[in-house]
Enzyme design. Structure first.
Site, PDB file in Angstrom:
ATOM      1  N   LYS A  22       0.842  -1.218   0.000  1.00  0.00           N
ATOM      2  CA  LYS A  22       0.000   0.000   0.000  1.00  0.00           C
ATOM      3  C   LYS A  22       0.868   1.255   0.000  1.00  0.00           C
ATOM      4  CE  LYS A  22      -1.868   1.459   4.133  1.00  0.00           C
ATOM      5  NZ  LYS A  22      -1.554   2.851   4.437  1.00  0.00           N
ATOM      6  N   ASN A  23       1.839   1.279   0.910  1.00  0.00           N
ATOM      7  CA  ASN A  23       2.575   2.522   1.103  1.00  0.00           C
ATOM      8  C   ASN A  23       3.657   2.760   0.051  1.00  0.00           C
ATOM      9  OD1 ASN A  23       0.909   3.238   3.159  1.00  0.00           O
ATOM     10  ND2 ASN A  23       2.252   2.477   4.789  1.00  0.00           N
ATOM     11  N   ARG A  93      -4.234   9.506   4.856  1.00  0.00           N
ATOM     12  CA  ARG A  93      -3.081  10.367   5.105  1.00  0.00           C
ATOM     13  C   ARG A  93      -2.209  10.572   3.864  1.00  0.00           C
ATOM     14  NH1 ARG A  93      -0.998  13.922   9.097  1.00  0.00           N
ATOM     15  NH2 ARG A  93       1.252  13.927   8.934  1.00  0.00           N
ATOM     16  N   CYS A 117      -5.627   7.082   9.627  1.00  0.00           N
ATOM     17  CA  CYS A 117      -5.823   6.501  10.949  1.00  0.00           C
ATOM     18  C   CYS A 117      -5.629   7.576  12.001  1.00  0.00           C
ATOM     19  CB  CYS A 117      -4.814   5.382  11.178  1.00  0.00           C
ATOM     20  SG  CYS A 117      -4.975   4.081   9.964  1.00  0.00           S
ATOM     21  N   ARG A 122      -1.073  13.713  14.598  1.00  0.00           N
ATOM     22  CA  ARG A 122      -0.537  13.594  13.234  1.00  0.00           C
ATOM     23  C   ARG A 122      -0.399  14.972  12.573  1.00  0.00           C
ATOM     24  NH1 ARG A 122      -2.258   8.282  10.035  1.00  0.00           N
ATOM     25  NH2 ARG A 122      -0.055   8.350   9.472  1.00  0.00           N
ATOM     26  N   ASP A 309       3.470  -0.315  12.474  1.00  0.00           N
ATOM     27  CA  ASP A 309       2.286  -0.906  11.845  1.00  0.00           C
ATOM     28  C   ASP A 309       2.084  -2.378  12.219  1.00  0.00           C
ATOM     29  OD1 ASP A 309       1.712   1.497  10.683  1.00  0.00           O
ATOM     30  OD2 ASP A 309       2.608   1.005   8.751  1.00  0.00           O
ATOM     31  N   ARG A 402      -9.106  -0.741   3.796  1.00  0.00           N
ATOM     32  CA  ARG A 402      -8.230   0.366   3.383  1.00  0.00           C
ATOM     33  C   ARG A 402      -6.818  -0.145   3.077  1.00  0.00           C
ATOM     34  NH1 ARG A 402      -7.380   4.435   7.605  1.00  0.00           N
ATOM     35  NH2 ARG A 402      -5.899   5.064   6.029  1.00  0.00           N
TER      36      ARG A 402
HETATM   37  N1  EPU Z   1       5.306  13.860  12.437  1.00  0.00           N
HETATM   38  C1  EPU Z   1       5.377  15.148  12.918  1.00  0.00           C
HETATM   39  N2  EPU Z   1       5.172  16.159  12.016  1.00  0.00           N
HETATM   40  C2  EPU Z   1       4.896  15.943  10.696  1.00  0.00           C
HETATM   41  C3  EPU Z   1       4.833  14.618  10.229  1.00  0.00           C
HETATM   42  C4  EPU Z   1       5.050  13.584  11.135  1.00  0.00           C
HETATM   43  O1  EPU Z   1       5.599  15.386  14.104  1.00  0.00           O
HETATM   44  O2  EPU Z   1       4.747  16.914   9.955  1.00  0.00           O
HETATM   45  C5  EPU Z   1       5.519  12.758  13.400  1.00  0.00           C
HETATM   46  C6  EPU Z   1       4.325  11.828  13.530  1.00  0.00           C
HETATM   47  O3  EPU Z   1       3.329  12.369  14.354  1.00  0.00           O
HETATM   48  C7  EPU Z   1       4.978  10.595  14.113  1.00  0.00           C
HETATM   49  C8  EPU Z   1       6.363  10.595  13.450  1.00  0.00           C
HETATM   50  O4  EPU Z   1       6.534  11.892  12.895  1.00  0.00           O
HETATM   51  O5  EPU Z   1       5.134  10.733  15.492  1.00  0.00           O
HETATM   52  C9  EPU Z   1       6.566   9.598  12.346  1.00  0.00           C
HETATM   53  O6  EPU Z   1       5.408   9.562  11.511  1.00  0.00           O
HETATM   54  P1  EPU Z   1       5.512   9.518   9.934  1.00  0.00           P
HETATM   55  O7  EPU Z   1       5.371  10.904   9.430  1.00  0.00           O
HETATM   56  O8  EPU Z   1       6.715   8.730   9.537  1.00  0.00           O
HETATM   57  O9  EPU Z   1       4.210   8.725   9.557  1.00  0.00           O
HETATM   58  P2  EPU Z   1       3.431   8.928   8.222  1.00  0.00           P
HETATM   59  O10 EPU Z   1       4.375   9.281   7.160  1.00  0.00           O
HETATM   60  O11 EPU Z   1       2.251   9.794   8.453  1.00  0.00           O
HETATM   61  C10 EPU Z   1       3.680   6.496   7.303  1.00  0.00           C
HETATM   62  C11 EPU Z   1       2.744   5.410   6.909  1.00  0.00           C
HETATM   63  C12 EPU Z   1       2.104   4.841   8.168  1.00  0.00           C
HETATM   64  C13 EPU Z   1       3.201   4.323   9.096  1.00  0.00           C
HETATM   65  C14 EPU Z   1       4.200   5.441   9.388  1.00  0.00           C
HETATM   66  C15 EPU Z   1       5.394   4.991  10.204  1.00  0.00           C
HETATM   67  C16 EPU Z   1       1.962   6.087   4.766  1.00  0.00           C
HETATM   68  C17 EPU Z   1       0.830   6.588   3.959  1.00  0.00           C
HETATM   69  N3  EPU Z   1       1.719   5.936   6.058  1.00  0.00           N
HETATM   70  O12 EPU Z   1       2.873   7.471   7.970  1.00  0.00           O
HETATM   71  O13 EPU Z   1       1.308   3.762   7.741  1.00  0.00           O
HETATM   72  O14 EPU Z   1       2.632   3.903  10.300  1.00  0.00           O
HETATM   73  O15 EPU Z   1       4.691   5.995   8.155  1.00  0.00           O
HETATM   74  O16 EPU Z   1       6.039   3.948   9.570  1.00  0.00           O
HETATM   75  O17 EPU Z   1       3.027   5.815   4.245  1.00  0.00           O
HETATM   76  C18 EPU Z   1      -0.484   2.306   7.808  1.00  0.00           C
HETATM   77  O18 EPU Z   1      -0.120   1.886   6.703  1.00  0.00           O
HETATM   78  O19 EPU Z   1      -1.376   1.748   8.490  1.00  0.00           O
HETATM   79  C19 EPU Z   1       0.124   3.495   8.355  1.00  0.00           C
HETATM   80  C20 EPU Z   1      -0.418   4.182   9.349  1.00  0.00           C
END
Ligand code: EPU
Length: 422
Positions: A22-23, A93, A117, A122, A309, A402
């Site tokens: 997915k990602n 997201r 989620c 976030r 995850d 999803r």
């Molecule tokens: N964060 C910030 N500020 C930002 C962005 C992120 O503080 O502007 C923080 C987040 O709150 C978190 C940390 O950085 O504490 C890391 O989060 P990250 O940004 O890496 O997560 P993401 O990019 O929103 C992706 C995956 C998630 C997965 C996470 C961690 C996608 C679409 N989503 O999310 O996948 O859990 O990386 O590996 O790629 C899932 O597939 O179920 C899922 C939630």
């Protein structure tokens, strides 16, 4: 609203084939904006988040055709608007990843706060900080975020926290900047490396993706990438990992095919430390339930650490190990709330704070009625229901759909008693 009815407690056996990640797929859909010609993406999982991304891009003017069972052709050359649909953006997201290529190509993007989620706040502060360093202006208007930049410029950006989608979004934007963009303390997930690999095959100049320092030599705002081969989505490591955990709990013999075991090294060492013997091939894994399990502590981390995850499925596993385990979720706030339902199923869990919980095992689980709060916790409920004695009902299956394609069909193939009911 659909639900799953599961009768648990039965052993599982057989083979399961893992779909595309997915990602990775979601980010390639977004990357299509950088191309002058249509791109073909193969091994795309048919899941709700992909359908939402398709609708979002089509709303902007892209033409998307399904060319095979799991193949799509995306022509983003005709995109004529850059305001992301409010309702769709709020549902997942990864919609935010479109900001990078749209801003680089058109100089303006607007969107509401991206959904997905709900664990913790976030925020999007890192997107703002990164784009501001690349010369963009950010403002909030009519409940929307607006990014503007006539020309994005080179920058040297250090992540306060490594973020997956921010790394990908800035990397995509940097492909069309004037000058060099260096991303430090970047996320290293395999999906990022795979994305960069395809962009490079089409003319981008990205070095270091998959490591903490990524350097992108921008091609300039008017350049476009040229696709000369289809892109193949890598196997979904979270789907494969979920089946590995399920097999450790319930299988007399389970083979997980078309996966990349090297992307799951951290999960494998955790399972082995608990007493599970995982057989590893080049693109498959084999597992069966051992006589006994030992408890162990779990701490989630950015890749190559233990993936957040898989924290929920692994916590279900820990309810069946002997002794006391501590779960420490370091990546997200509020990603332990699903444990309240596990407790109602009979698990002995103390939730200490939004990041830490203590699990005492082994405890028999019994079937219950529950609501899927998000996709990974939803799948953890499916695993718990398969372990539990009796009947469980899992509502809000949309959340599971999803991220997992036809999960109940894959489970039925390995003997699970699961039914989708409207
Ligand atoms: N964060 C910030 N500020 C930002 C962005 C992120 O503080 O502007 C923080 C987040 O709150 C978190 C940390 O950085 O504490 C890391 O989060 P990250 O940004 O890496 O997560 P993401 O990019 O929103 C992706 C995956 C998630 C997965 C996470 C961690 C996608 C679409 N989503 O999310 O996948 O859990 O990386 O590996 O790629 C899932 O597939 O179920 C899922 C939630």
């Amino acid at each position: 609203m659909e639900k799953f009815i599961i009768h648990g407690g039965e052993p599982l056996a057989g083979e399961v084939t893992i779909g595309g990640a997915k990602n990775h797929a979601l980010k390639l859909f977004a990357a299509s904006v950088l191309f002058e010609d249509p791109i073909t993406i193969q091994n795309v999982p048919l899941i709700e988040d992909i359908f939402r991304m398709k609708e979002l891009l089509e709303g902007l003017g892209a033409k998307i055709t399904k060319t095979g069972q799991n193949d799509f052709c995306i022509d983003s050359s005709g995109i004529f608007r850059t305001d992301l649909d409010r309702e769709i953006t709020k549902r997942f997201r990864a919609s935010v990843v479109l900001v990078g290529p749209l801003l680089a190509r058109f100089g303006r993007v607007s969107l509401p706060h991206p959904g997905g989620c709900v664990f913790g706040e976030r925020p999007i502060d890192l997107f703002i900080a990164g784009f501001e360093q690349m010369g963009a202006q950010f403002k909030e208007k009519d409940d929307c975020y607006v990014f503007e930049a006539d020309n994005l410029r080179g920058a040297d950006f250090t992540f306060r926290i490594p973020s997956v989608t921010v790394t990908e979004t800035l990397m995509l934007a940097a492909v069309l900047t004037e000058g060099k963009v260096t991303l430090r303390n970047a996320a290293c997930e395999p999906e990022i490396e795979a994305l960069a690999h395809y962009l490079n095959s089409a003319g981008a100049k990205i070095r270091g993706a998959g490591t903490q320092t990524i350097v992108i030599e921008g091609l300039g705002k008017h350049a476009r990438l040229k696709s000369n081969k289809p892109s193949q989505i890598i196997p979904d490591r979270i789907e494969a990992g979920s089946f590995l955990i399920l097999g450790s709990l319930l299988a007399t013999d389970l083979r997980i095919k078309k996966c990349r075991p090297e992307h799951l090294a951290s999960l494998i060492v955790h399972l082995e430390a608990a007493g599970v013997n995982v057989e590893v091939g080049s693109d498959w894994m084999g597992v069966c339930r051992p006589e006994t399990f030992t408890s162990l502590d779990l701490k989630t981390r950015e890749y190559p650490g233990f993936p957040t995850d898989l924290q929920a499925p692994f916590s279900v596993f820990l309810t069946q190990t002997k002794g006391k385990s501590q779960v420490f979720e370091t990546v997200f706030d509020g990603r332990l709330e699903y444990m309240i339902d596990l407790k109602r199923m009979g698990a002995e869990i103390t939730i200490c704070d939004p990041h830490r919980a203590i699990i005492l095992g082994p405890t028999p689980l019994h079937g219950r009625e529950m609501e899927s709060p998000d996709l990974r916790a939803g799948l953890a409920f499916v695993i718990a229901a398969l372990v539990a004695k009796g009947r469980s009902t899992i509502h809000n299956v949309y959340q599971i759909d999803r991220g997992y394609e036809r999960i109940e069909e894959k489970l039925k193939q390995i003997n699970a008693n699961i039914k989708r009911v409207d």
